[in-house]
Design an enzyme around this catalytic site. Sequence first.
Site, short mmCIF file in Angstrom:
data_model
loop_
_atom_site.label_atom_id
_atom_site.label_comp_id
_atom_site.label_asym_id
_atom_site.label_seq_id
_atom_site.Cartn_x
_atom_site.Cartn_y
_atom_site.Cartn_z
N TRP A 20 0.88 -1.18 0.00
CA TRP A 20 0.00 0.00 0.00
C TRP A 20 0.91 1.22 0.00
CZ3 TRP A 20 -0.24 3.71 4.07
CH2 TRP A 20 -1.06 4.80 3.75
N GLU A 67 -3.09 -2.79 -2.45
CA GLU A 67 -4.22 -2.25 -1.67
C GLU A 67 -4.57 -0.83 -2.09
OE1 GLU A 67 -3.31 -1.90 2.52
OE2 GLU A 67 -5.36 -1.33 3.06
N LYS A 104 -7.17 2.70 -1.88
CA LYS A 104 -8.03 3.40 -0.94
C LYS A 104 -8.67 4.60 -1.60
CE LYS A 104 -6.18 5.71 2.66
NZ LYS A 104 -5.31 5.84 3.86
N ASP A 120 -9.51 -3.47 2.08
CA ASP A 120 -9.54 -2.90 3.42
C ASP A 120 -10.92 -2.32 3.63
OD1 ASP A 120 -9.43 -0.78 5.47
OD2 ASP A 120 -7.27 -1.12 5.50
N HIS A 152 -11.66 1.39 3.16
CA HIS A 152 -11.15 2.06 1.97
C HIS A 152 -12.16 2.24 0.84
CE1 HIS A 152 -6.62 1.44 2.95
NE2 HIS A 152 -7.32 1.94 3.94
N HIS A 201 -8.20 -6.62 4.86
CA HIS A 201 -7.84 -5.83 6.02
C HIS A 201 -9.14 -5.57 6.76
CE1 HIS A 201 -3.63 -4.04 4.97
NE2 HIS A 201 -3.62 -5.34 5.14
N ASP A 252 -11.88 6.56 7.17
CA ASP A 252 -11.01 5.39 7.34
C ASP A 252 -10.31 5.49 8.69
OD1 ASP A 252 -9.46 3.17 6.82
OD2 ASP A 252 -7.95 4.29 5.69
N ASP A 256 -9.97 3.41 11.21
CA ASP A 256 -9.29 2.25 11.78
C ASP A 256 -9.65 2.00 13.23
OD1 ASP A 256 -7.50 0.98 9.65
OD2 ASP A 256 -7.01 3.10 9.43
N ASP A 313 -6.59 -4.74 10.27
CA ASP A 313 -5.93 -3.45 10.11
C ASP A 313 -6.73 -2.38 10.86
OD1 ASP A 313 -4.41 -1.32 9.43
OD2 ASP A 313 -4.95 -1.29 7.30
C1 RNT Z 1 -3.72 2.62 5.06
C2 RNT Z 1 -3.80 1.17 4.75
C3 RNT Z 1 -2.64 0.34 5.16
C4 RNT Z 1 -2.11 0.71 6.52
C5 RNT Z 1 -1.04 -0.21 7.04
C6 RNT Z 1 -0.32 0.36 8.22
O1 RNT Z 1 -4.88 3.30 4.83
O2 RNT Z 1 -4.96 0.64 5.28
O3 RNT Z 1 -2.96 -0.99 5.07
O4 RNT Z 1 -3.12 0.77 7.48
O5 RNT Z 1 -0.21 -0.57 6.03
ZN ZN Z 2 -5.21 -1.49 5.19
#
Ligand code: RNT
Ligand code: ZN
Length: 417
Positions: A185, A224, A226, A257, A260, A284, A292, A294, A324
């Site tokens: 990513w 990956e 986003k 993810d 994303h 993820h 996003d 997390d 993630d």
């Molecule tokens: C970022 C991505 C990625 C990170 C990690 C730390 O938006 O989700 O995967 O969270 O690589």
């Molecule tokens: Zn991620």
Amino acid sequence: MKEELVKKAYDMAVERYAAVGVDVEKAMEALQKISISLHCWQADDVAGFESTGSLSGGIQATGNYPGKARNIDELRQDVLKAASYIPGTHRLNLHEIYGDFGGKFVDRDQVGPEHFESWMQWSKEHNMKLDFNSTSFSHAKSGDLSLSNPDDNIRNFWIEHTKRCRAIAEEMGKRQGDPCIMNLWVHDGSKDTTVNRMKYRALLKDSLDQIFATEYKNMKDCVESKVFGIGLESYTVGSNDFYIGYGASRNKIVTLDMGHFHPTESVADKVSSLLLFTPEIMLHVSRPVRWDSDHVTTMNDDTLDLCKEIVRCDALDKVHVGLDFFDASINRIGAYVIGSRATQKCLIQALLEPLTKLREYEANGQYFERLALLEESKSLPWNAVWDMFCLKNNVPVGEEFIAEIQNYEKEVTSKRD
Ligand code: RNT
Ligand code: ZN
């Protein structure tokens, strides 16, 4: 007493499920085989061990809960502690900045398998296979563009970094006798309107082609996408369309993810489409709250739908389940345990779905019956099966882990600052 209760409830659950044609034993066996890739970065708010610089690259960990892991030993200790409350055998997902650099600054175009030697040994000792990630963020050369940078010096630096990361992943995979899944990513994007959307994407495509020119046997590549990053709101070079095109044309795994995509977009719905055109999927599992963000994964509809879709696609052997999230506002070991167990709770519900019966109804056009059984199956006693799964795996049943984590906080993490 507790054990007896769990067994009683389980026996009743077996009967209830048998009535709708579901084999509970089989579901538990399937769950036992699913290894979750625990992301190392929840333990220290994505800091890593390369430098003391701050987190950059459009991502942010908010909160300042005391007791985060400050070095490699503390991180290992915390991950093992968390894993001891998660039933089953799991993996650890490392970012390049978590290498064992022995107190020296090792720049990202200098990194090699030797910096992960102690991780590979640790991994073997604790039966925790490794996955890997190249790291484009939190570096003096990160800027807004890494692999898509028009400045050849910078772009080549990141190409070299990512090539080296693939070699590290290959070594990990070889040593553990199981492919190491390497995720790529990059944060590349633009805060404001760019008039060069094509240019940067063409550069990213070329960089990826150079990076993937070497074929490896013991690692697998994922890319990956986003929607946007903080400070990079107007344009993301590695968008969803970009990576779907890349993955489909180059036979690479696309990482989904959960944070994303646009807020009402269903990640679950992507599984079947992707798997018809790309070899496997990396997940993820995360919880976006308004962006996003997390947040720690919970057993919400998004995660449930995603797990059900994987099972309905019969794709458990094609999907790699990674986590993630990085919440810095609560006990970090607790965060791992909550997120992992929530993912497993979703998986067990997916595995216990009365799919044969549901599909029979659908084939017959019996849509009232299909909807009724879908609704009823939500309240079938899956939790009794989950409790039994925990008991069998010798991890705390139900909320028992709260007190244990409180104790670890008292004895260990609270003494860190
Ligand atoms: C970022 C991505 C990625 C990170 C990690 C730390 O938006 O989700 O995967 O969270 O690589
Ligand atoms: Zn991620």
